[in-house]
Design a protein around this motif. Structure first.
Motif, PDB file in Angstrom:
ATOM      1  N   PRO A 170       0.818  -1.217   0.000  1.00  0.00           N
ATOM      2  CA  PRO A 170       0.000   0.000   0.000  1.00  0.00           C
ATOM      3  C   PRO A 170       0.851   1.265   0.000  1.00  0.00           C
ATOM      4  CG  PRO A 170      -0.900  -1.610   1.532  1.00  0.00           C
ATOM      5  CD  PRO A 170       0.427  -2.152   1.076  1.00  0.00           C
ATOM      6  N   ALA A 171       2.012   1.207   0.653  1.00  0.00           N
ATOM      7  CA  ALA A 171       2.887   2.379   0.681  1.00  0.00           C
ATOM      8  C   ALA A 171       3.389   2.735  -0.717  1.00  0.00           C
ATOM      9  CB  ALA A 171       4.070   2.121   1.612  1.00  0.00           C
ATOM     10  N   GLN A 172       3.722   1.709  -1.511  1.00  0.00           N
ATOM     11  CA  GLN A 172       4.186   1.976  -2.878  1.00  0.00           C
ATOM     12  C   GLN A 172       3.074   2.620  -3.707  1.00  0.00           C
ATOM     13  OE1 GLN A 172       5.705  -2.227  -2.938  1.00  0.00           O
ATOM     14  NE2 GLN A 172       7.036  -1.392  -4.540  1.00  0.00           N
ATOM     15  N   LEU A 173       1.856   2.077  -3.605  1.00  0.00           N
ATOM     16  CA  LEU A 173       0.741   2.659  -4.342  1.00  0.00           C
ATOM     17  C   LEU A 173       0.418   4.054  -3.827  1.00  0.00           C
ATOM     18  CD1 LEU A 173      -1.562  -0.476  -4.689  1.00  0.00           C
ATOM     19  CD2 LEU A 173       0.102   0.429  -6.328  1.00  0.00           C
ATOM     20  N   GLY A 174       0.633   4.266  -2.546  1.00  0.00           N
ATOM     21  CA  GLY A 174       0.454   5.607  -1.993  1.00  0.00           C
ATOM     22  C   GLY A 174       1.433   6.599  -2.590  1.00  0.00           C
ATOM     23  N   GLN A 175       2.651   6.133  -2.843  1.00  0.00           N
ATOM     24  CA  GLN A 175       3.653   6.995  -3.487  1.00  0.00           C
ATOM     25  C   GLN A 175       3.231   7.345  -4.916  1.00  0.00           C
ATOM     26  OE1 GLN A 175       6.618   8.381  -2.363  1.00  0.00           O
ATOM     27  NE2 GLN A 175       5.937   7.755  -0.330  1.00  0.00           N
ATOM     28  N   VAL A 176       2.645   6.383  -5.607  1.00  0.00           N
ATOM     29  CA  VAL A 176       2.147   6.646  -6.964  1.00  0.00           C
ATOM     30  C   VAL A 176       1.065   7.716  -6.921  1.00  0.00           C
ATOM     31  CG1 VAL A 176       1.033   5.669  -9.002  1.00  0.00           C
ATOM     32  CG2 VAL A 176       2.725   4.318  -7.743  1.00  0.00           C
ATOM     33  N   LEU A 177       0.111   7.548  -6.022  1.00  0.00           N
ATOM     34  CA  LEU A 177      -0.976   8.522  -5.899  1.00  0.00           C
ATOM     35  C   LEU A 177      -0.457   9.892  -5.504  1.00  0.00           C
ATOM     36  CD1 LEU A 177      -3.984   9.190  -5.919  1.00  0.00           C
ATOM     37  CD2 LEU A 177      -4.088   8.418  -3.530  1.00  0.00           C
ATOM     38  N   SER A 178       0.490   9.924  -4.588  1.00  0.00           N
ATOM     39  CA  SER A 178       1.051  11.203  -4.151  1.00  0.00           C
ATOM     40  C   SER A 178       1.712  11.940  -5.310  1.00  0.00           C
ATOM     41  CB  SER A 178       2.071  10.960  -3.029  1.00  0.00           C
ATOM     42  OG  SER A 178       2.684  12.169  -2.641  1.00  0.00           O
ATOM     43  N   ALA A 179       2.487  11.208  -6.113  1.00  0.00           N
ATOM     44  CA  ALA A 179       3.139  11.832  -7.263  1.00  0.00           C
ATOM     45  C   ALA A 179       2.111  12.266  -8.302  1.00  0.00           C
ATOM     46  CB  ALA A 179       4.137  10.854  -7.884  1.00  0.00           C
ATOM     47  N   PHE A 180       1.090  11.451  -8.518  1.00  0.00           N
ATOM     48  CA  PHE A 180       0.024  11.796  -9.468  1.00  0.00           C
ATOM     49  C   PHE A 180      -0.659  13.090  -9.052  1.00  0.00           C
ATOM     50  CE2 PHE A 180      -4.480  11.322 -10.807  1.00  0.00           C
ATOM     51  CZ  PHE A 180      -4.305  11.202 -12.181  1.00  0.00           C
ATOM     52  N   GLU A 181      -0.996  13.213  -7.790  1.00  0.00           N
ATOM     53  CA  GLU A 181      -1.673  14.420  -7.310  1.00  0.00           C
ATOM     54  C   GLU A 181      -0.737  15.628  -7.325  1.00  0.00           C
ATOM     55  OE1 GLU A 181      -3.138  13.061  -3.529  1.00  0.00           O
ATOM     56  OE2 GLU A 181      -5.051  12.396  -4.405  1.00  0.00           O
ATOM     57  N   ARG A 182       0.561  15.400  -7.084  1.00  0.00           N
ATOM     58  CA  ARG A 182       1.534  16.504  -7.131  1.00  0.00           C
ATOM     59  C   ARG A 182       1.608  17.105  -8.539  1.00  0.00           C
ATOM     60  NH1 ARG A 182       5.733  13.852  -5.540  1.00  0.00           N
ATOM     61  NH2 ARG A 182       5.209  14.152  -3.342  1.00  0.00           N
ATOM     62  N   ASN A 183       1.402  16.269  -9.557  1.00  0.00           N
ATOM     63  CA  ASN A 183       1.427  16.797 -10.917  1.00  0.00           C
ATOM     64  C   ASN A 183       0.396  17.908 -11.104  1.00  0.00           C
ATOM     65  OD1 ASN A 183       3.446  15.024 -11.708  1.00  0.00           O
ATOM     66  ND2 ASN A 183       2.017  13.504 -12.518  1.00  0.00           N
ATOM     67  N   PHE A 184      -0.759  17.769 -10.478  1.00  0.00           N
ATOM     68  CA  PHE A 184      -1.811  18.781 -10.607  1.00  0.00           C
ATOM     69  C   PHE A 184      -1.478  20.031  -9.801  1.00  0.00           C
ATOM     70  CE2 PHE A 184      -3.893  14.946 -11.986  1.00  0.00           C
ATOM     71  CZ  PHE A 184      -4.730  15.370 -12.998  1.00  0.00           C
ATOM     72  N   ARG A 185      -0.833  19.848  -8.665  1.00  0.00           N
ATOM     73  CA  ARG A 185      -0.504  21.005  -7.825  1.00  0.00           C
ATOM     74  C   ARG A 185       0.691  21.777  -8.341  1.00  0.00           C
ATOM     75  NH1 ARG A 185      -0.728  17.119  -3.757  1.00  0.00           N
ATOM     76  NH2 ARG A 185       1.525  17.372  -3.449  1.00  0.00           N
ATOM     77  N   GLU A 186       1.692  21.051  -8.866  1.00  0.00           N
ATOM     78  CA  GLU A 186       2.991  21.678  -9.118  1.00  0.00           C
ATOM     79  C   GLU A 186       3.458  21.630 -10.564  1.00  0.00           C
ATOM     80  OE1 GLU A 186       5.770  19.808  -6.503  1.00  0.00           O
ATOM     81  OE2 GLU A 186       4.547  20.158  -4.705  1.00  0.00           O
ATOM     82  N   ARG A 187       2.824  20.814 -11.408  1.00  0.00           N
ATOM     83  CA  ARG A 187       3.374  20.606 -12.751  1.00  0.00           C
ATOM     84  C   ARG A 187       2.361  20.911 -13.855  1.00  0.00           C
ATOM     85  NH1 ARG A 187       5.980  15.522 -10.343  1.00  0.00           N
ATOM     86  NH2 ARG A 187       8.083  16.243  -9.789  1.00  0.00           N
ATOM     87  N   ASN A 188       1.379  21.685 -13.545  1.00  0.00           N
ATOM     88  CA  ASN A 188       0.463  22.199 -14.570  1.00  0.00           C
ATOM     89  C   ASN A 188      -0.340  21.101 -15.252  1.00  0.00           C
ATOM     90  OD1 ASN A 188      -0.614  24.490 -15.901  1.00  0.00           O
ATOM     91  ND2 ASN A 188       0.649  24.090 -17.708  1.00  0.00           N
ATOM     92  N   GLU A 189      -0.565  19.974 -14.552  1.00  0.00           N
ATOM     93  CA  GLU A 189      -1.389  18.926 -15.129  1.00  0.00           C
ATOM     94  C   GLU A 189      -2.811  19.444 -15.326  1.00  0.00           C
ATOM     95  OE1 GLU A 189      -0.738  16.249 -16.873  1.00  0.00           O
ATOM     96  OE2 GLU A 189      -0.281  14.791 -15.294  1.00  0.00           O
ATOM     97  N   LEU A 190      -3.430  19.056 -16.451  1.00  0.00           N
ATOM     98  CA  LEU A 190      -4.806  19.460 -16.721  1.00  0.00           C
ATOM     99  C   LEU A 190      -5.756  18.279 -16.511  1.00  0.00           C
ATOM    100  CD1 LEU A 190      -6.912  21.506 -17.701  1.00  0.00           C
ATOM    101  CD2 LEU A 190      -6.323  20.860 -20.058  1.00  0.00           C
ATOM    102  N   GLY A 191      -5.537  17.202 -17.232  1.00  0.00           N
ATOM    103  CA  GLY A 191      -6.302  15.976 -17.055  1.00  0.00           C
ATOM    104  C   GLY A 191      -5.380  14.793 -17.268  1.00  0.00           C
ATOM    105  N   ALA A 192      -5.558  13.735 -16.488  1.00  0.00           N
ATOM    106  CA  ALA A 192      -4.643  12.598 -16.614  1.00  0.00           C
ATOM    107  C   ALA A 192      -5.229  11.358 -15.956  1.00  0.00           C
ATOM    108  CB  ALA A 192      -3.290  12.921 -15.966  1.00  0.00           C
TER     109      ALA A 192
END
Length: 377
Positions: free
Chosen positions: A5-27
């Motif tokens: 679960p920790a590894q999948l949590g890291q995936v989710l954290s990075a995915f959500e960071r893309n929207f906050r910090e990397r100008n993600e629009l939809g993904a």
């Protein structure tokens, strides 16, 4: 290995960071392990008006991430006729300009046909094939490799048409897409057009334009520039947003689908689920054919029959980790950031798709940070 679960949590954290910090629009991102989807996330919007929310079922063009499924389709068509990677291309396509080339050479970017001298429109397959047939190779098998970003489409399409009597996109749906239930098309039916997200181009800064690849890309007449401009047409992201492009079925760059579909395709490619892909086709997709300096991408690349891998040093250690930690992992990125691969060693497959593109030849931090988290980096 197991996936915590920790590894999948890291995936989710990075995915959500893309929207906050990397100008993600939809993904969307999808992770499969040993035959099951164990993680899926979808967020954002299908266009900048934010009138349509992005969902797991949202379709988006994935550019060269199409090359993996397209290559599998050609390999299956060859196998059905008792042929394979070592078959000479001329046995299927007599006018092919490189007499000594096998399908393994063709699929691993060794034929020197990345750029065409004769003008040909990407919309006219017959015209492109004619240009290929009279092209003097820039190098030949045994002379290294160079990514064929656009001509690859005709190079795989023409043999499939000759072997099956159908376009590659139609054959893909019959032998792979429909049997596996993949929401992925190389030639999108009009009935699915309403599901397609709008793409937005990445922006370049000065440092990008001075870097080796982009320096050559912007140099008039360079092999790199010619490779990315032949055949002609569909050079802008805006053109890729045209429904005509969605339906055309370009095997080099015209695939449209979901992250889930690409991740499931690579589950099939690594043998983690039952599929029409035979052991020999899976082996062709997975096995390294060549590693070295790429004449087009201007950096070290590794090609299988249709996919890419991370380069290894003399001790067998990875020089980069776009495909996780295992040496045997393989897949294919797409322009702007889409990325998908499978790892036979761990049973994992991963896919990420988005509509706000980045200016990068290889996958950027929006996907690589998720991959690092997934593999416990």
């Amino acid at each position: 290995m197991s996936v915590s679960p920790a590894q999948l949590g890291q995936v989710l954290s990075a995915f959500e960071r893309n929207f906050r910090e990397r100008n993600e629009l939809g993904a969307s991102v999808s992770v499969w392990w040993q035959g099951e989807e164990i993680f899926s996330a979808a967020q954002g919007h299908m266009d900048r008006t934010k009138s349509r929310e992005w969902a797991e079922s949202t379709l988006v063009p994935v550019y060269s991430a199409t090359k993996g499924p397209a290559s599998a389709t050609l390999l299956m068509a060859l196998e059905a006729k008792g042929m394979g990677p070592e078959t000479l291309v001329r046995e299927v396509w007599p006018a092919f300009p490189v007499a000594e080339a096998t399908f393994a050479h063709l699929l691993s970017h060794q034929c020197g046909l990345a750029a065409l001298d004769r003008r040909a429109s990407v919309w006219d397959h017959t015209e492109v094939v004619a240009a290929v047939e009279v092209q003097e190779p820039a190098w030949r098998p045994g002379g290294g490799q160079g990514y064929h970003p656009r001509t690859f489409g005709a190079l795989v399409e023409e043999p499939v048409r000759r072997l099956t009597g159908r376009t590659l996109g139609v054959h893909f749906r019959e032998v792979l897409g429909e049997p596996l239930g993949l929401e992925f098309w190389i030639g999108l039916p009009e009935s699915e057009h309403h599901r397609v997200a709008t793409l937005y181009p990445g922006k370049a800064d000065k440092s990008d334009l001075e870097e080796g690849f982009y320096s050559e890309f912007h140099k008039e007449g360079s092999l790199v520039r010619r490779a990315f401009s032949s055949p002609r047409g569909l050079h802008s992201v805006q053109e890729m947003n045209d429904p005509k492009a969605w339906s055309a079925g370009f095997p080099a760059m015209g695939g449209i689908g979901t992250a889930q579909a690409l991740a499931k395709f690579y589950q099939a490619a690594i043998g983690a689920i039952e599929s029409p892909l035979s052991p020999s086709v899976r082996a062709a997709l997975a096995e390294t054919r060549i590693q070295g300096d790429d004449r087009i991408l201007m950096r070290e690349t590794v090609f299988t029959c249709g996919c890419q891998k991370d380069p290894l040093d003399e001790a067998g250690n990875k020089k980069r980790r776009l495909y996780g930690t295992s040496a045997g992992a393989f897949g294919h990125p797409g322009a702007g950031g889409s990325h998908a691969f499978g790892d036979p060693e761990t049973g994992l497959s991963f896919a990420y798709v988005m509509n706000q593109m980045e200016l990068s030849v290889f996958p950027g931090p929006k996907s690589t940070e998720m991959i690092e988290g997934l593999f416990g980096e």
